[in-house]
Design a protein around this motif. Structure first.
Motif, PDB file in Angstrom:
ATOM      1  N   ASN A  76       0.888  -1.177  -0.021  1.00  0.00           N
ATOM      2  CA  ASN A  76       0.302   0.239  -0.008  1.00  0.00           C
ATOM      3  C   ASN A  76       0.866   1.377   0.017  1.00  0.00           C
ATOM      4  O   ASN A  76       0.517   2.287  -0.545  1.00  0.00           O
ATOM      5  CB  ASN A  76      -0.910   0.012   1.343  1.00  0.00           C
ATOM      6  N   LEU A  77       1.760   1.253   0.905  1.00  0.00           N
ATOM      7  CA  LEU A  77       2.885   2.374   0.877  1.00  0.00           C
ATOM      8  C   LEU A  77       3.593   2.641  -0.390  1.00  0.00           C
ATOM      9  O   LEU A  77       3.664   3.832  -0.977  1.00  0.00           O
ATOM     10  CB  LEU A  77       3.833   2.341   1.964  1.00  0.00           C
ATOM     11  N   ILE A  78       3.897   1.571  -1.092  1.00  0.00           N
ATOM     12  CA  ILE A  78       4.689   1.738  -2.408  1.00  0.00           C
ATOM     13  C   ILE A  78       3.735   2.300  -3.273  1.00  0.00           C
ATOM     14  O   ILE A  78       4.122   3.265  -4.193  1.00  0.00           O
ATOM     15  CB  ILE A  78       5.153   0.484  -2.919  1.00  0.00           C
ATOM     16  N   TYR A  79       2.446   1.746  -3.349  1.00  0.00           N
ATOM     17  CA  TYR A  79       1.570   2.354  -4.548  1.00  0.00           C
ATOM     18  C   TYR A  79       1.067   3.912  -4.161  1.00  0.00           C
ATOM     19  O   TYR A  79       1.226   4.903  -5.213  1.00  0.00           O
ATOM     20  CB  TYR A  79       0.335   1.530  -4.477  1.00  0.00           C
ATOM     21  N   SER A  80       1.163   4.092  -2.983  1.00  0.00           N
ATOM     22  CA  SER A  80       0.604   5.415  -2.564  1.00  0.00           C
ATOM     23  C   SER A  80       1.815   6.499  -3.153  1.00  0.00           C
ATOM     24  O   SER A  80       1.540   7.630  -3.582  1.00  0.00           O
ATOM     25  CB  SER A  80       0.485   5.650  -1.040  1.00  0.00           C
ATOM     26  N   PHE A  81       3.096   6.020  -2.551  1.00  0.00           N
ATOM     27  CA  PHE A  81       4.105   6.639  -2.952  1.00  0.00           C
ATOM     28  C   PHE A  81       4.308   6.962  -4.592  1.00  0.00           C
ATOM     29  O   PHE A  81       4.532   8.085  -5.232  1.00  0.00           O
ATOM     30  CB  PHE A  81       5.631   6.218  -2.538  1.00  0.00           C
ATOM     31  N   PHE A  82       4.240   5.801  -5.351  1.00  0.00           N
ATOM     32  CA  PHE A  82       4.059   5.929  -6.627  1.00  0.00           C
ATOM     33  C   PHE A  82       3.128   6.878  -7.328  1.00  0.00           C
ATOM     34  O   PHE A  82       3.538   7.865  -8.220  1.00  0.00           O
ATOM     35  CB  PHE A  82       3.780   4.438  -7.440  1.00  0.00           C
ATOM     36  N   GLU A  83       2.079   7.047  -7.062  1.00  0.00           N
ATOM     37  CA  GLU A  83       0.902   7.717  -7.541  1.00  0.00           C
ATOM     38  C   GLU A  83       1.299   9.184  -7.152  1.00  0.00           C
ATOM     39  O   GLU A  83       1.013  10.166  -7.957  1.00  0.00           O
ATOM     40  CB  GLU A  83      -0.431   7.516  -6.961  1.00  0.00           C
ATOM     41  N   GLY A  84       1.580   9.348  -5.851  1.00  0.00           N
ATOM     42  CA  GLY A  84       2.056  10.755  -5.783  1.00  0.00           C
ATOM     43  C   GLY A  84       3.090  11.209  -6.371  1.00  0.00           C
ATOM     44  O   GLY A  84       3.206  12.513  -6.932  1.00  0.00           O
ATOM     45  N   TYR A  85       4.247  10.614  -6.592  1.00  0.00           N
ATOM     46  CA  TYR A  85       5.459  11.036  -7.243  1.00  0.00           C
ATOM     47  C   TYR A  85       5.238  11.244  -8.660  1.00  0.00           C
ATOM     48  O   TYR A  85       5.658  12.036  -9.326  1.00  0.00           O
ATOM     49  CB  TYR A  85       6.597   9.924  -6.828  1.00  0.00           C
TER      50      TYR A  85
END
Length: 371
Positions: A224-233
């Protein structure tokens, strides 16, 4: 973990509208508030003077200035530009000096005055050296001027300023400030709304079913954290590529450094989102708390206006625990103050430390509540 990531990416491909909305709003607000009529990211200063001064050393030195774009115009146009508020100050040049017309009080007014005064000082020094050298012909004077330029390019002493906040004055570029501020602001929503599914999964019992599967709990968090970081970046990347290659903002050649600085900022916001999800009880509280938190961070952290104009000691103290403050500090230091990345390690390190702290406390509280 791979299954969670595939599910999240599939959901993003099917429904990218929220992501597109926040990305578009960042670009739109930065364009509207920051404006798009700056010349090469320099502040425009109207200048009036006769053609002799324009072709003289003064005109050449004004044109070579890297901070301000000195735009020559008629005296009437200059006064009208100042009257309408389209420029902070204007300069009327004369052979023996200059007159500064102030439209609005700001830190740039003093810097403009110092810049023009320095140019006149350099001209006077050059004329004195030419008189003392005894150069009579035009060729000799031209050769001496070239020697002086070479000497200035390789000075005997180098003076550097190693302190980011070492001066009471600050340089303000409305266009870059708006771009940085609104990007930092809207990416909070993008990242936090991608952490919210953890709350939904826990409420619906999906989290418990995944725990009973062979998947480890840390894999659930990391996915979940990797995906959240991906979409924000990804949002950050799109915004800055649009401004670089479509709008024409060159960021003083620091685009790669900007993208590197956003990595610890995005990590800190992901961690903050986990902390927020841990202290609220349901999605309704999350939706109510997120706008309050995001707007407060933007106002206190200097996204909407320069934090240097804030005089309240209480608000300045609150800004010290705000990730957005350090994101703005690092970006302004890199692009506007032209500092190398090694002099920005303090705000970058604080962002990393905040990310670790928010992440650790948030996961701890979330696990205690789940038990």
């Amino acid at each position: 973990m791979r299954g969670i990531l595939l599910a999240r990416f599939s959901s993003f491909i099917r429904n990218p509208w929220v992501f597109g909305m926040f990305t578009g709003m960042s670009i739109l607000f930065a364009l509207i508030i920051g404006g798009s009529n700056h010349v090469a990211e320099r502040i425009t200063v109207p200048v009036y003077g006769d053609e002799v001064l324009k072709e003289d050393a003064i005109g050449e030195l004004l044109a070579e200035n890297d901070v301000y774009h000195f735009k020559w115009m008629d005296k009437e146009d200059l006064e009208e530009t100042i009257r309408r508020g389209n420029a902070e100050a204007g300069v009327i040049l004369d052979t023996d000096g200059f007159e500064l017309i102030i439209g609005m009080e700001s830190a740039n007014v003093d810097l403009i005055k110092q810049t023009v005064a320095k140019i006149y000082s350099e001209k006077i020094q050059e004329e004195n050296l030419l008189a003392l050298s005894g150069a009579a012909t035009e060729a000799e004077q031209t050769a001496l001027r070239e020697e002086l330029k070479e000497a200035k390019a390789a000075p005997v002493f180098e003076v550097g300023n190693q302190s980011f906040h070492g001066s009471e004055t600050f340089v303000f570029d409305n266009r870059l400030h708006s771009l940085f501020g609104f990007t930092l602001f809207f990416v909070i929503y993008t990242i936090c709304y991608n952490v919210m599914p953890i709350l939904i999964d826990k409420k619906n019992g999906v989290w418990d079913r995944m725990i009973l599967s062979p998947m480890k709990k840390w894999e659930m968090y990391v996915a979940n954290l990797i995906y959240s970081f991906f979409e924000g970046y990804l949002q950050i990347l799109i915004i800055f590529l649009v401004f670089r290659y479509l709008v024409g903002v060159d960021f003083n050649g620091k685009l790669l450094g900007i993208l590197l600085i956003f990595i610890p900022y995005a990590f800190a916001i992901v961690s903050l989102a986990i902390f927020l999800a841990a202290i609220v009880k349901n999605t309704q509280q999350f939706n109510a708390a997120l706008p309050i938190l995001a707007v407060s961070m933007a106002m206190i952290g200097g996204a909407f206006w320069p934090i240097e104009i804030v005089s309240s000691e209480f608000l300045l103290a609150l800004s010290k625990i705000n990730p957005l403050t350090y994101g703005m500090e690092a970006l302004n230091g890199l692009v506007i103050y032209n500092l190398p990345l090694d002099q920005l390690l303090m705000p970058i390190s604080i962002l990393c430390l905040m990310g670790v702290a928010f992440m650790g406390v948030g996961i701890h509280l979330m696990e205690r509540r789940h038990v």
